[in-house]
Design an enzyme around this catalytic site. Structure first.
Site, short mmCIF file in Angstrom:
data_model
loop_
_atom_site.label_atom_id
_atom_site.label_comp_id
_atom_site.label_asym_id
_atom_site.label_seq_id
_atom_site.Cartn_x
_atom_site.Cartn_y
_atom_site.Cartn_z
N CYS A 1 -1.93 42.06 -19.82
CA CYS A 1 -2.34 40.97 -20.68
C CYS A 1 -2.24 39.68 -19.90
O CYS A 1 -1.16 39.20 -19.63
CB CYS A 1 -1.43 40.90 -21.89
SG CYS A 1 -1.89 39.61 -23.01
N ASN B 1 4.20 50.02 -8.32
CA ASN B 1 4.88 49.85 -9.61
C ASN B 1 4.14 50.51 -10.76
O ASN B 1 4.74 50.86 -11.76
CB ASN B 1 5.07 48.36 -9.89
CG ASN B 1 3.79 47.57 -9.73
OD1 ASN B 1 3.04 47.79 -8.78
ND2 ASN B 1 3.51 46.68 -10.65
N THR C 1 9.89 38.35 -6.07
CA THR C 1 8.81 37.37 -5.90
C THR C 1 9.20 36.34 -4.84
O THR C 1 8.40 36.04 -3.94
CB THR C 1 8.52 36.66 -7.24
OG1 THR C 1 8.05 37.64 -8.17
CG2 THR C 1 7.46 35.59 -7.08
N GLN D 1 10.29 48.59 -6.10
CA GLN D 1 10.34 49.82 -6.91
C GLN D 1 11.01 50.96 -6.19
O GLN D 1 11.29 52.00 -6.79
CB GLN D 1 8.91 50.23 -7.32
CG GLN D 1 8.19 49.24 -8.21
CD GLN D 1 8.86 49.06 -9.56
OE1 GLN D 1 9.69 49.88 -9.98
NE2 GLN D 1 8.54 47.98 -10.25
#
Lengths: 422, 304
Positions: A338, A163, A85, A191
């Site tokens: 979520c 990913n 990130t 990844q």
């Protein structure tokens, strides 16, 4: 597994069947062993001139060599940071500052949010952002890129491997095209590292590349950014001369040393690791096909990571599936994320035009080099039983529904053809 | 997503759902939802001669919340008269389970709708159109949610933003392209819903028509019953009275009359007393709003 902290949840936790290796991976024992002295006697600040400090400095530079070897780049092109990130944020801002007269950014709809949200925030600050589409197999269209790119394009930011689906983007061709227009290229390889060969030699037109240690059996909170020699670079974090002034802040020595060992193993044994992952993934995929009716594999089945299976089980809800799996110690991720508690269909599967009904029963299983055949077999057995149970509970006659919704025959043919090749 | 966001009771009813399966000798069956909408429930009820529910079972497709709330509903229904059972609300199912996360309320709404469908079929009542088969007419195409369903959820549960609409109906939870439409519907319906009566200092003991929609009516009657039984007799002894003005979702609007009207210090106490009683006996989410214009407040500065 040893108990980290005594507590009812941990004590009663069964040995997990871990199939969530794109989320994070088991820390390699070699990496853990290498870092332990740094949690104790070798606690010096690597920026100190005394012997204790210089010991940790030395360890960091050894780790840098391992990471450079993994990426096939120069040690001076590796900047340690806190992970992908930070790497993605840094690369994007650095590229825009290196091309101050250009106001256009190109990325892809299926990128990670640490790229998408950054460029979207830039859209309100005077930048024009193009998000390239992908087709049903998850591939972008190089012709679309050709149409969109121009002399105003400052940056093309594309992930090497997705990913959620494991689908690979042609980073070589993308880099070449960007170079023709003088745009900088950033590749999110979070990844890709440890799962495919990364050769950042002269022939690959990549200016920035991000990796994250915990995705290839290192620790969380540590990563590296590759910055090609000669690329103008502005640090994101200022206030110290660490990392050659490219990333201020005392180094995460423990994380860096563990990452070095993880990189060393990933580099040395890449072929062997890839072979293991591929075998386990294929066993898993074949087992699911044999055991479970009405499923669809998402994304291109050829040009993809050796460890990722994105599967949609029709007629069941992904969250229900995931929770039942969790109750049996299976770790995996749903095709819906979520966010603030509610289930939002994955933006990746949506961009691939996957029907929402199929997205909802989607689960991602990701193996690692530590995954065993016994684990795969147990997973297949348990998932088969859970899917059957949920479908039994369903008010629909699933056999009738198949006939209505089913392009699955064609899809199954496609999968069978792929297995024949593999 | 985490299992931790669910209460133990929800988890228990999800992992070990009670009363799953078809019921060949069911008296009546209620069916709602569809594959396209991401959740569906078929509720089977068996009634004795006295119209008492002697058995309930279900088959469900949906999230852990949908499975748990269906299971909970069948347990709640057992032994109840069908008329009494029909009064069960989505909020009550959630409460029974120890509280479902707000974004999962659509699961309880699904259970409540299946119960409604069963009741309507048993009594021979025509219900609103089922989820429309014509995909083009749905506001949310991802989950196949028609306008009337969104409208009803806004009214029944007093929804105030798009996120809440998604929590209760799933509409807007997919590609989000319908959010513009949802905002528009929300604006229209909120405007149509009677706003709380504005203060009119000149009015003398205004009596407002009692308004309610759909299942709100039952709730309103229940609230009135509680007020009549628990609150008003006490007030009458002091020469006062309380009027139920309106019920919107979980908001209960009341007005004080007589002696109570002029006593501003007691009105706050009164409000909380009434609220507690209503929360205990009707719905734990209830909020009492006092719309009384206090004569004293108009003339004198508030005491500090």
């Amino acid at each position: 597994m040893r108990a980290l902290a005594a507590g009812p949840r941990w004590v009663h936790m069964p040995t997990p069947l871990y199939f969530d290796n794109n989320a994070t991976t088991f820390p390699a024992p070699e990496a853990v062993e290498a870092m332990l002295p740094l949690l104790g006697e070798f606690y010096g600040n690597p920026n100190s001139q005394h012997a204790l400090g210089q010991k940790t400095r030395h360890e960091i530079e050894v780790a840098r060599e391992h990471v450079a070897a993994l990426l096939h780049c120069k040690t001076t092109e590796v900047v340690f940071n806190s992970g992908a990130t930070e790497g993605n944020n840094t690369a994007i801002y650095a590229a825009l500052q290196a091309r101050p007269d250009r106001k256009h950014i190109i990325t892809v709809k299926t990128e990670h949010s640490s790229v998408l949200e950054v460029v979207r925030s830039l859209a309100s600050r005077g930048y024009r952002v193009t998000e390239l589409n992908v087709d049903r197999s998850g591939h972008l269209d190089l012709d679309e890129l050709k149409n969109e790119i121009s002399g105003d394009t400052a940056l093309v930011s594309v992930m090497w491997a997705n990913n959620e689906t494991g689908v690979l983007h042609p980073v070589g061709a993308i880099g070449d095209m960007a170079k023709q227009f003088g745009a900088l290229v950033h590749i999110d390889a979070a990844q890709a590292a440890g799962k495919l060969a990364i050769h950042l030699g002269e022939e690959l037109a990549i200016d920035f590349l991000t990796i994250s240690a915990h995705k290839f059996h290192g620790l969380k909170g540590c990563g590296a950014l590759f910055v090609r020699h000669g690329t103008a670079f502005e640090p994101l974090l200022r206030g110290g001369h660490q990392e050659g002034g490219q990333r201020a802040g005392t180094e995460n020595v423990v994380g860096i040393v563990a990452m070095g060992q993880a990189a060393r193993l990933a580099h040395l044994k890449l072929d062997q690791h890839v072979e293991t992952m591929r075998k386990m993934r294929d066993r898993l995929q074949r087992g699911l096909l044999d055991k479970v009716q009405d499923l669809v594999f998402h994304g291109d089945q050829v040009s993809r990571l050796p460890n990722t299976v994105s599967v949609g089980f029709k007629f069941i809800d992904g969250e229900a599936l995931l929770m039942m799996m969790d109750a049996q110690g299976i770790c995996a991720t749903a095709g819906s994320a979520c966010r603030s508690g509610s289930m939002e269909p994955s933006h990746v599967l949506q961009a691939m035009d996957t029907p929402v009904s199929s997205i909802h029963g989607s689960v991602r299983f990701c193996v690692s080099r530590y995954t065993t055949q016994a684990e795969v077999d147990e997973l297949i057995e348990k998932v088969g039983a859970i899917v059957a149970r949920l479908r039994q509970m369903s008010p629909f006659d699933t056999s009738a529904a198949t006939a209505e919704t089913g392009p699955s025959d064609a899809e199954l043919e496609q999968h069978k053809a792929w297995f024949a090749r593999a | 997503m985490s299992m931790l966001t669910y209460t133990d009771k929800v988890r228990d009813h999800f992992i070990n759902p009670r009363n799953v399966g078809e019921m060949p000798d069911a008296t009546v069956v209620g069916e709602v939802g569809s594959l396209a909408s991401g959740q569906a429930l078929k509720l089977y009820l068996k009634l004795d001669e006295g119209e008492k529910i002697v058995a309930a079972s279900f088959k469900v497709f949906g999230s852990p919340g949908a499975i748990a709330s269906s299971s909970a509903l069948t347990e709640m229904l057992f032994g109840k008269h069908i008329d009494e059972a029909a009064r069960i609300t989505a909020e009550e199912i959630s409460t029974w389970l120890g509280g479902l996360p707000p974004e999962k309320m659509h699961a309880c709404v699904l259970s409540m709708e299946a119960l409604e469908a069963a009741y309507a079929r048993f009594r021979g009542i025509e219900l609103d159109a089922e989820i429309t088969e014509d995909h083009e007419l749905n506001i949310c195409r991802c989950y196949g949610v028609p306008e009337h369903k969104i409208e009803r959820a806004i009214r029944d549960h007093n929804l105030t933003d798009v996120a809440q609409i998604t929590h209760f109906t799933l509409a807007g939870g997919g590609c989000t392209s319908c959010h513009v439409d949802l905002k528009q519907i929300l604006g229209r319906v909120r405007a149509e819903m009677a706003p709380p009566p504005p203060p009119t200092p000149t009015a003398t003991k205004p009596s407002r028509p009692v308004t309610a929609t759909g299942s709100n009516l039952q709730k309103m009657q229940l609230i009135q019953e509680v007020l009549d039984r628990e609150v008003r007799p006490g007030l009458a002894m002091d020469g006062g009275d309380m009027e139920l003005v309106d019920v919107q979702g979980t908001k209960v609007y009341v007005q004080l009359h007589g002696h109570c009207n002029s006593c501003s210090s007691s009105s706050a106490t009164m409000k909380f007393f009434v609220q507690d009683r209503l929360r205990e006996m009707v719905d734990p989410a209830i909020e009492v709003i006092d719309t009384t214009e206090h004569a004293a407040e108009l003339h004198a500065p508030p005491m500090r």
